[in-house]
Design an enzyme around this catalytic site. Structure first.
Site, short mmCIF file in Angstrom:
data_model
loop_
_atom_site.label_atom_id
_atom_site.label_comp_id
_atom_site.label_asym_id
_atom_site.label_seq_id
_atom_site.Cartn_x
_atom_site.Cartn_y
_atom_site.Cartn_z
CG HIS A 1 61.79 7.86 -10.71
ND1 HIS A 1 60.65 7.96 -9.94
CD2 HIS A 1 62.41 6.71 -10.33
CE1 HIS A 1 60.57 6.91 -9.13
NE2 HIS A 1 61.63 6.13 -9.35
CB CYS A 2 66.52 9.84 -7.89
SG CYS A 2 68.14 9.36 -7.22
CB VAL A 3 66.75 3.99 -8.98
CG1 VAL A 3 65.93 3.91 -10.25
CG2 VAL A 3 68.23 4.21 -9.31
#
Length: 307
Positions: A154-156
C-alpha cells in the site's frame, strides 16, 4: 487479555485510517514539489534564457522540451496509479480446484492455524476478514480494508494499493520520476553552484531560495527513487512482489518464475510500443491472463500442483 486484544485492534484501525488520510495530503505534496520545480526550471531559469538567443537559447530549448516531455509522462503514470483499481476479488469467486474435484469433494475452509500464503501448499486460501476465497497471489490490505489481487504494497504517495492492475503504472511512475528529477538536478546544478559564489547574483533572494529548494528536493528524490526502482526491477525479473519476496525468503524455487523475458511480459505486456506508457494493448489483456489478476502461469515442473 480480551480488553488488551480489543485495544490493539482499535489502535490498528486508527493507524490504518490515519494512513488513508495521510495519502490525500501526499498527493498535495507531490503536486507542490512539481509546482516549485516548474517555477524554478521554467519561469526563473530556462524560460527567460530562451529570449537571450545564441547557444544559451538552444540549450534552454532542449532542457524545456525534455523537462515537459518527462513531466507529462510522470503525471500520466502517477494519476494512472492513483485512479486505477489494483484489482479486487470478483463476487462469488471460487478456486478452479473445485471444478477439478467435482461436487463430491466440496470446498472446505482452511483450519484455524491462519491464512495460507505459501503456494507450495495446495490448501485453499480464504480471507476471514473479507469472508471470501482468495485467488493466487492475493493478499488482504489493512489500510484499504479489502483483498487486493497480486498485492505488492500500500503506497501512501498514491493513496492506493499497488497490485495486479496498476503495478506497471507504478513502475513507470518511478521510472519517469527518476528521469525527471535527474534532469532537473543537472539543469539546476549551475544555479546551485552560483548560490555559493561570492560574485554578484542577479536573481532575487526569493528566486535563489526556490532554486536551492528545488535542487535539493529533486536530488533527494532522484537518489531515493533510483534505489526503489532497482529494487522493483529485481522483483519483476524474478516475477515476485514485495510481499512474496518476504514470504519466500526460505524457498529455493519460486513457482511463478518463468524466466526474465516472460516475467517482464507478465507486468509490461508483449508490445514494445506499450512498455513505456501506462496502458495495455487489448490483445495483451486477452493473451496474458495474469494482467487481469486472477490466473498466473507457473514453471513447467509445478504445472500439476494446485494453488
Amino acid at each position: 487479555m480480551h480488553r488488551s486484544g480489543a485495544a490493539m485492534a482499535w489502535n490498528v484501525f486508527k493507524f490504518c485510517t490515519a494512513l488513508r488520510g495521510l495519502g490525500s495530503i501526499m498527493i498535495l505534496v507531490v503536486l507542490g514539489v512539481v509546482g516549485v520545480t516548474y517555477y524554478s526550471v521554467v519561469v526563473t531559469s530556462y524560460g527567460p534564457a530562451l529570449l537571450g538567443g545564441g547557444v544559451g537559447a538552444l540549450i534552454a530549448l532542449a532542457v524545456l522540451v525534455l523537462f515537459h516531455g518527462l513531466l507529462v509522462m510522470l503525471l500520466w503514470s502517477y494519476f494512472s496509479v492513483v485512479f486505477t483499481d489494483p484489482g479486487s476479488v470478483p463476487p462469488n469467486w471460487r478456486p478452479s480446484i473445485d471444478e477439478e474435484r467435482g461436487e463430491s469433494d466440496p470446498l472446505t475452509l482452511p483450519d484455524s492455524s491462519g491464512l495460507q500464503s505459501d503456494p507450495s501448499n495446495p490448501r485453499i486460501r480464504y480471507c476471514r476478514k473479507c469472508d471470501h476465497f482468495k485467488p493466487p497471489r492475493c493478499h488482504h490490505c489493512s489500510v484499504c480494508g479489502r483483498c487486493v489481487l497480486k498485492m505488492d504494497h500500500h503506497c501512501v504517495w498514491v493513496v492506493n494499493c499497488v497490485g495486479a492492475l496498476n503495478y506497471k503504472y507504478f513502475l513507470l511512475f518511478l521510472f519517469y520520476t527518476f528521469l525527471e528529477t535527474s534532469v532537473v538536478t543537472l539543469a539546476l546544478l549551475p544555479h546551485f553552484i552560483a548560490f555559493f559564489t561570492d560574485g554578484d547574483i542577479p536573481d532575487t533572494p526569493g528566486t535563489l531560495a526556490t532554486t536551492f529548494l528545488s535542487f535539493v528536493l529533486n536530488l533527494a528524490f532522484s537518489l531515493s527513487v533510483f534505489g526503489f526502482l532497482i529494487l522493483h526491477m529485481s522483483l519483476v525479473a524474478a516475477n515476485t512482489t514485495t510481499i512474496e519476496a518476504y514470504e519466500k525468503k526460505t524457498t529455493t524455487k519460486w513457482h511463478f518464475d518463468l524466466g526474465r523475458k516472460r516475467n517482464f511480459e507478465q507486468v509490461f505486456g508483449t508490445d514494445k510500443l506499450y512498455w513505456f506508457i501506462p496502458a495495455y494493448l487489448e490483445e495483451d489483456k486477452k493473451r496474458i491472463p495474469c494482467l487481469n489478476g486472477l490466473d498466473y502461469p507457473v514453471r513447467p515442473e509445478f504445472d500439476s500442483e494446485a494453488f
